[in-house]
Design a protein around this motif. Structure first.
Motif, PDB file in Angstrom:
ATOM      1  N   GLN A 215       0.074  -6.103  18.380  1.00  0.00           N
ATOM      2  CA  GLN A 215      -0.122  -4.348  17.317  1.00  0.00           C
ATOM      3  C   GLN A 215       0.073  -3.212  16.553  1.00  0.00           C
ATOM      4  O   GLN A 215      -0.696  -2.526  16.468  1.00  0.00           O
ATOM      5  CB  GLN A 215       0.150  -3.489  19.323  1.00  0.00           C
ATOM      6  CG  GLN A 215      -0.853  -4.262  20.931  1.00  0.00           C
ATOM      7  CD  GLN A 215       0.289  -3.891  21.930  1.00  0.00           C
ATOM      8  OE1 GLN A 215       1.384  -2.867  21.617  1.00  0.00           O
ATOM      9  NE2 GLN A 215      -0.535  -3.721  22.764  1.00  0.00           N
ATOM     10  N   HIS A 216       1.512  -3.893  15.730  1.00  0.00           N
ATOM     11  CA  HIS A 216       1.969  -3.268  15.183  1.00  0.00           C
ATOM     12  C   HIS A 216       0.973  -3.705  13.360  1.00  0.00           C
ATOM     13  O   HIS A 216       1.553  -3.454  12.246  1.00  0.00           O
ATOM     14  CB  HIS A 216       3.630  -3.306  14.944  1.00  0.00           C
ATOM     15  CG  HIS A 216       4.125  -2.245  15.872  1.00  0.00           C
ATOM     16  ND1 HIS A 216       3.979  -1.276  16.052  1.00  0.00           N
ATOM     17  CD2 HIS A 216       4.210  -3.273  16.919  1.00  0.00           C
ATOM     18  CE1 HIS A 216       4.346  -0.952  17.764  1.00  0.00           C
ATOM     19  NE2 HIS A 216       4.645  -2.042  17.958  1.00  0.00           N
ATOM     20  N   LEU A 217       0.138  -4.441  13.763  1.00  0.00           N
ATOM     21  CA  LEU A 217      -0.636  -5.697  11.997  1.00  0.00           C
ATOM     22  C   LEU A 217      -1.769  -4.202  11.954  1.00  0.00           C
ATOM     23  O   LEU A 217      -2.668  -4.334  12.110  1.00  0.00           O
ATOM     24  CB  LEU A 217      -1.239  -6.516  12.587  1.00  0.00           C
ATOM     25  CG  LEU A 217      -0.201  -7.649  13.107  1.00  0.00           C
ATOM     26  CD1 LEU A 217      -0.735  -8.850  13.003  1.00  0.00           C
ATOM     27  CD2 LEU A 217       1.045  -7.433  11.838  1.00  0.00           C
ATOM     28  N   GLN A 218      -0.934  -2.815  11.185  1.00  0.00           N
ATOM     29  CA  GLN A 218      -1.947  -1.939  10.842  1.00  0.00           C
ATOM     30  C   GLN A 218      -1.439  -1.662   9.342  1.00  0.00           C
ATOM     31  O   GLN A 218      -0.646  -2.361   8.684  1.00  0.00           O
ATOM     32  CB  GLN A 218      -1.413  -0.672  11.928  1.00  0.00           C
ATOM     33  CG  GLN A 218      -2.270  -0.615  13.300  1.00  0.00           C
ATOM     34  CD  GLN A 218      -1.910   0.276  14.025  1.00  0.00           C
ATOM     35  OE1 GLN A 218      -1.425   1.274  12.839  1.00  0.00           O
ATOM     36  NE2 GLN A 218      -1.601   0.145  15.189  1.00  0.00           N
ATOM     37  N   PRO A 219      -2.463  -1.095   8.837  1.00  0.00           N
ATOM     38  CA  PRO A 219      -2.631  -1.125   7.057  1.00  0.00           C
ATOM     39  C   PRO A 219      -1.278  -0.494   6.632  1.00  0.00           C
ATOM     40  O   PRO A 219      -0.889  -0.078   7.143  1.00  0.00           O
ATOM     41  CB  PRO A 219      -4.380  -0.746   6.559  1.00  0.00           C
ATOM     42  CG  PRO A 219      -4.704  -0.466   7.769  1.00  0.00           C
ATOM     43  CD  PRO A 219      -3.979  -0.541   9.006  1.00  0.00           C
ATOM     44  N   ALA A 220      -1.122   0.177   5.188  1.00  0.00           N
ATOM     45  CA  ALA A 220      -0.092   0.221   5.070  1.00  0.00           C
ATOM     46  C   ALA A 220       0.543   1.822   5.031  1.00  0.00           C
ATOM     47  O   ALA A 220       1.506   1.692   5.274  1.00  0.00           O
ATOM     48  CB  ALA A 220      -0.366   0.428   2.701  1.00  0.00           C
TER      49      ALA A 220
END
Length: 122
Positions: A75-80
């Motif tokens: 769930q925390h794999l988001q862009p920069a």
């Protein structure tokens, strides 16, 4: 989670601590997420995978503790601009390919743009 102690003193209690890490990863509080990620990374760095992965795979009431841990991490794999994406990528990399071996359950995927329908992925 914030009481300092030696890792050797925590080893018998890791299955219980995993159950605390998962809700911490699912919380909305940034400092709690950061602490959970750092704690998990510390465990992965200092414990042998042959010891750690059976603990991750311990059965809880519904038998999906490792699955819930991996879902909470992804769930925390988001862009920069998101502060925890890079830390999650690094942690999943340290876990190696074993993180994929527990995704046997069906996952409901919802398109974040809202344009598609909800689908189940195996």
């Amino acid at each position: 989670m914030t009481i300092p102690s030696r890792l050797s003193a925590l080893l018998p209690h890791l299955p219980l601590l995993i159950k605390v890490i998962i809700p911490a990863l699912n919380s909305k509080t940034g400092s709690l997420i950061n602490l959970a990620l750092r704690t998990l990374e510390f465990w992965v760095d200092n414990l042998h995978p042959d010891y750690l992965h059976p603990i991750f795979a311990t059965q809880d009431n519904d038998g999906v503790s490792h699955f819930r841990l991996m879902v909470a991490l992804t769930q925390h794999l988001q862009p920069a601009p998101y502060p925890y994406g890079l830390l999650c990528i690094r942690l999943l990399g340290k876990l190696g390919g074993t993180n994929r071996s527990f995704f046997r359950e069906m996952v409901a995927f919802v398109d974040p743009t809202g344009q598609g329908e909800e689908t189940e992925v195996r």
